[in-house]
Design a protein around this motif. Sequence first.
Motif, PDB file in Angstrom:
ATOM      1  N   LEU A  92      82.489 -32.214  42.006  1.00 44.09           N
ATOM      2  CA  LEU A  92      80.451 -32.390  41.928  1.00 44.09           C
ATOM      3  C   LEU A  92      79.674 -32.493  43.121  1.00 44.09           C
ATOM      4  O   LEU A  92      77.855 -32.733  42.880  1.00 44.09           O
ATOM      5  CB  LEU A  92      80.841 -34.528  41.702  1.00 44.09           C
ATOM      6  N   MET A  93      80.055 -31.442  44.073  1.00 43.70           N
ATOM      7  CA  MET A  93      79.217 -31.647  45.047  1.00 43.70           C
ATOM      8  C   MET A  93      78.109 -30.570  44.754  1.00 43.70           C
ATOM      9  O   MET A  93      76.968 -30.897  45.516  1.00 43.70           O
ATOM     10  CB  MET A  93      79.232 -31.713  46.590  1.00 43.70           C
ATOM     11  N   ALA A  94      77.677 -29.604  44.224  1.00 41.43           N
ATOM     12  CA  ALA A  94      77.073 -28.898  43.827  1.00 41.43           C
ATOM     13  C   ALA A  94      75.851 -29.905  43.174  1.00 41.43           C
ATOM     14  O   ALA A  94      74.743 -29.340  43.463  1.00 41.43           O
ATOM     15  CB  ALA A  94      77.430 -27.525  43.050  1.00 41.43           C
ATOM     16  N   ALA A  95      76.058 -30.425  41.686  1.00 37.94           N
ATOM     17  CA  ALA A  95      75.747 -31.104  41.109  1.00 37.94           C
ATOM     18  C   ALA A  95      75.042 -32.274  41.894  1.00 37.94           C
ATOM     19  O   ALA A  95      73.616 -32.044  41.405  1.00 37.94           O
ATOM     20  CB  ALA A  95      75.881 -31.435  39.716  1.00 37.94           C
ATOM     21  N   TYR A  96      75.313 -32.423  43.008  1.00 38.28           N
ATOM     22  CA  TYR A  96      74.638 -33.489  43.696  1.00 38.28           C
ATOM     23  C   TYR A  96      73.934 -32.852  44.159  1.00 38.28           C
ATOM     24  O   TYR A  96      72.162 -33.443  44.533  1.00 38.28           O
ATOM     25  CB  TYR A  96      75.721 -34.461  44.351  1.00 38.28           C
TER      26      TYR A  96
ATOM     27  N   ARG B 189      72.985 -40.856  37.695  1.00 35.28           N
ATOM     28  CA  ARG B 189      72.588 -42.063  38.074  1.00 35.28           C
ATOM     29  C   ARG B 189      73.925 -42.734  39.194  1.00 35.28           C
ATOM     30  O   ARG B 189      74.594 -43.150  40.217  1.00 35.28           O
ATOM     31  CB  ARG B 189      70.936 -42.987  38.272  1.00 35.28           C
ATOM     32  N   ARG B 190      74.784 -43.082  37.435  1.00 37.58           N
ATOM     33  CA  ARG B 190      75.891 -43.227  37.441  1.00 37.58           C
ATOM     34  C   ARG B 190      76.975 -43.022  38.944  1.00 37.58           C
ATOM     35  O   ARG B 190      78.099 -43.189  39.394  1.00 37.58           O
ATOM     36  CB  ARG B 190      76.521 -43.872  36.135  1.00 37.58           C
ATOM     37  N   ASP B 191      77.617 -41.726  38.128  1.00 34.48           N
ATOM     38  CA  ASP B 191      77.680 -40.579  39.348  1.00 34.48           C
ATOM     39  C   ASP B 191      77.638 -40.588  40.624  1.00 34.48           C
ATOM     40  O   ASP B 191      78.129 -40.539  41.297  1.00 34.48           O
ATOM     41  CB  ASP B 191      77.948 -39.049  38.207  1.00 34.48           C
ATOM     42  N   ARG B 192      76.769 -40.020  41.057  1.00 33.15           N
ATOM     43  CA  ARG B 192      75.391 -39.704  41.933  1.00 33.15           C
ATOM     44  C   ARG B 192      75.405 -41.367  42.831  1.00 33.15           C
ATOM     45  O   ARG B 192      76.097 -40.982  44.285  1.00 33.15           O
ATOM     46  CB  ARG B 192      73.730 -39.459  41.927  1.00 33.15           C
ATOM     47  N   ARG B 193      76.127 -42.513  42.292  1.00 34.72           N
ATOM     48  CA  ARG B 193      75.818 -43.681  43.458  1.00 34.72           C
ATOM     49  C   ARG B 193      77.717 -43.933  43.498  1.00 34.72           C
ATOM     50  O   ARG B 193      78.369 -44.024  44.869  1.00 34.72           O
ATOM     51  CB  ARG B 193      75.991 -44.959  42.712  1.00 34.72           C
ATOM     52  N   ARG B 194      78.236 -43.376  42.601  1.00 31.18           N
ATOM     53  CA  ARG B 194      79.738 -43.323  42.545  1.00 31.18           C
ATOM     54  C   ARG B 194      80.654 -42.445  43.557  1.00 31.18           C
ATOM     55  O   ARG B 194      81.065 -42.623  44.568  1.00 31.18           O
ATOM     56  CB  ARG B 194      80.722 -43.592  41.090  1.00 31.18           C
ATOM     57  N   LEU B 195      79.772 -41.108  43.989  1.00 28.56           N
ATOM     58  CA  LEU B 195      79.971 -40.060  45.257  1.00 28.56           C
ATOM     59  C   LEU B 195      79.353 -40.891  46.128  1.00 28.56           C
ATOM     60  O   LEU B 195      79.842 -40.035  46.781  1.00 28.56           O
ATOM     61  CB  LEU B 195      79.237 -38.969  44.400  1.00 28.56           C
TER      62      LEU B 195
ATOM     63  N   GLN C 196      79.218 -28.961  55.612  1.00 27.99           N
ATOM     64  CA  GLN C 196      78.770 -28.130  55.775  1.00 27.99           C
ATOM     65  C   GLN C 196      78.500 -26.867  54.604  1.00 27.99           C
ATOM     66  O   GLN C 196      77.533 -26.073  54.808  1.00 27.99           O
ATOM     67  CB  GLN C 196      80.658 -27.361  55.565  1.00 27.99           C
ATOM     68  N   ILE C 197      78.493 -27.624  53.774  1.00 29.38           N
ATOM     69  CA  ILE C 197      77.884 -27.045  52.445  1.00 29.38           C
ATOM     70  C   ILE C 197      75.900 -27.306  52.804  1.00 29.38           C
ATOM     71  O   ILE C 197      75.453 -25.820  52.459  1.00 29.38           O
ATOM     72  CB  ILE C 197      77.715 -27.714  51.008  1.00 29.38           C
ATOM     73  N   ARG C 198      75.601 -28.304  53.053  1.00 33.76           N
ATOM     74  CA  ARG C 198      74.637 -28.238  53.538  1.00 33.76           C
ATOM     75  C   ARG C 198      74.283 -27.464  54.704  1.00 33.76           C
ATOM     76  O   ARG C 198      73.199 -26.136  54.601  1.00 33.76           O
ATOM     77  CB  ARG C 198      74.740 -30.168  54.065  1.00 33.76           C
TER      78      ARG C 198
END
Length: 82
Positions: A15-19, A26-32, A48-50
Amino acid sequence: MLSLRKIACQQAVELMAAYLDGGLSRRDRRRLEAHLKACGNCSAYLDQIRTTIELAGRITPDDLAPEAQEELTDLYRAWRAG
Protein backbone atom coordinates in the motif's frame (compact mmCIF):
# COMPACT_ATOMS: atom_id res chain seq x y z
CA MET A 1 -10.28 -2.28 0.09
CA LEU A 2 -8.71 -4.06 3.02
CA SER A 3 -10.68 -6.11 5.50
CA LEU A 4 -11.60 -4.82 8.94
CA ARG A 5 -8.72 -6.59 10.68
CA LYS A 6 -5.30 -5.10 11.19
CA ILE A 7 -3.01 -5.17 8.20
CA ALA A 8 0.13 -7.28 8.01
CA CYS A 9 3.54 -6.01 6.95
CA GLN A 10 3.17 -7.45 3.44
CA GLN A 11 -0.09 -5.56 2.96
CA ALA A 12 1.51 -2.39 4.34
CA VAL A 13 4.37 -2.61 1.85
CA GLU A 14 1.92 -3.14 -1.01
CA LEU A 15 0.00 0.00 0.00
CA MET A 16 2.93 2.37 0.43
CA ALA A 17 3.08 3.68 -3.15
CA ALA A 18 -0.62 4.51 -3.08
CA TYR A 19 -0.15 6.07 0.36
CA LEU A 20 2.63 8.34 -0.88
CA ASP A 21 0.55 9.28 -3.94
CA GLY A 22 -2.50 10.08 -1.80
CA GLY A 23 -4.44 7.26 -3.46
CA LEU A 24 -5.68 5.37 -0.41
CA SER A 25 -9.17 5.62 0.96
CA ARG A 26 -9.44 7.43 4.26
CA ARG A 27 -10.04 4.14 6.05
CA ASP A 28 -7.07 2.37 4.49
CA ARG A 29 -4.82 5.36 5.11
CA ARG A 30 -5.75 5.36 8.82
CA ARG A 31 -5.15 1.63 9.08
CA LEU A 32 -1.77 1.89 7.36
CA GLU A 33 -0.76 4.80 9.58
CA ALA A 34 -1.75 2.78 12.66
CA HIS A 35 0.40 -0.08 11.40
CA LEU A 36 3.32 2.27 10.75
CA LYS A 37 3.13 3.62 14.31
CA ALA A 38 3.38 0.10 15.69
CA CYS A 39 5.89 -1.37 13.23
CA GLY A 40 9.41 0.01 13.18
CA ASN A 41 10.40 -2.09 10.18
CA CYS A 42 7.61 -0.77 7.96
CA SER A 43 8.21 2.78 9.18
CA ALA A 44 11.89 2.45 8.26
CA TYR A 45 10.94 1.04 4.86
CA LEU A 46 8.63 3.99 4.21
CA ASP A 47 11.42 6.40 5.21
CA GLN A 48 13.75 4.64 2.76
CA ILE A 49 11.21 5.02 -0.05
CA ARG A 50 10.77 8.72 0.73
CA THR A 51 14.55 9.25 0.76
CA THR A 52 14.95 7.40 -2.54
CA ILE A 53 12.25 9.52 -4.17
CA GLU A 54 13.82 12.71 -2.84
CA LEU A 55 17.32 11.82 -3.97
CA ALA A 56 16.23 10.48 -7.36
CA GLY A 57 14.45 13.75 -8.00
CA ARG A 58 17.74 15.61 -7.69
CA ILE A 59 19.64 13.62 -10.30
CA THR A 60 20.45 15.41 -13.54
CA PRO A 61 22.00 13.92 -16.68
CA ASP A 62 25.28 15.65 -15.80
CA ASP A 63 25.39 13.66 -12.54
CA LEU A 64 25.63 10.39 -14.46
CA ALA A 65 28.72 8.88 -15.98
CA PRO A 66 28.56 8.74 -19.80
CA GLU A 67 28.23 4.95 -19.61
CA ALA A 68 25.25 5.24 -17.29
CA GLN A 69 23.61 7.81 -19.57
CA GLU A 70 24.07 5.50 -22.54
CA GLU A 71 22.72 2.49 -20.67
CA LEU A 72 19.64 4.39 -19.52
CA THR A 73 19.05 5.73 -23.02
CA ASP A 74 19.30 2.22 -24.44
CA LEU A 75 16.88 0.89 -21.82
CA TYR A 76 14.42 3.66 -22.60
CA ARG A 77 14.61 3.02 -26.32
CA ALA A 78 14.08 -0.71 -25.80
CA TRP A 79 11.10 0.03 -23.58
CA ARG A 80 9.59 2.42 -26.14
CA ALA A 81 10.08 -0.16 -28.89
CA GLY A 82 7.95 -2.46 -26.78
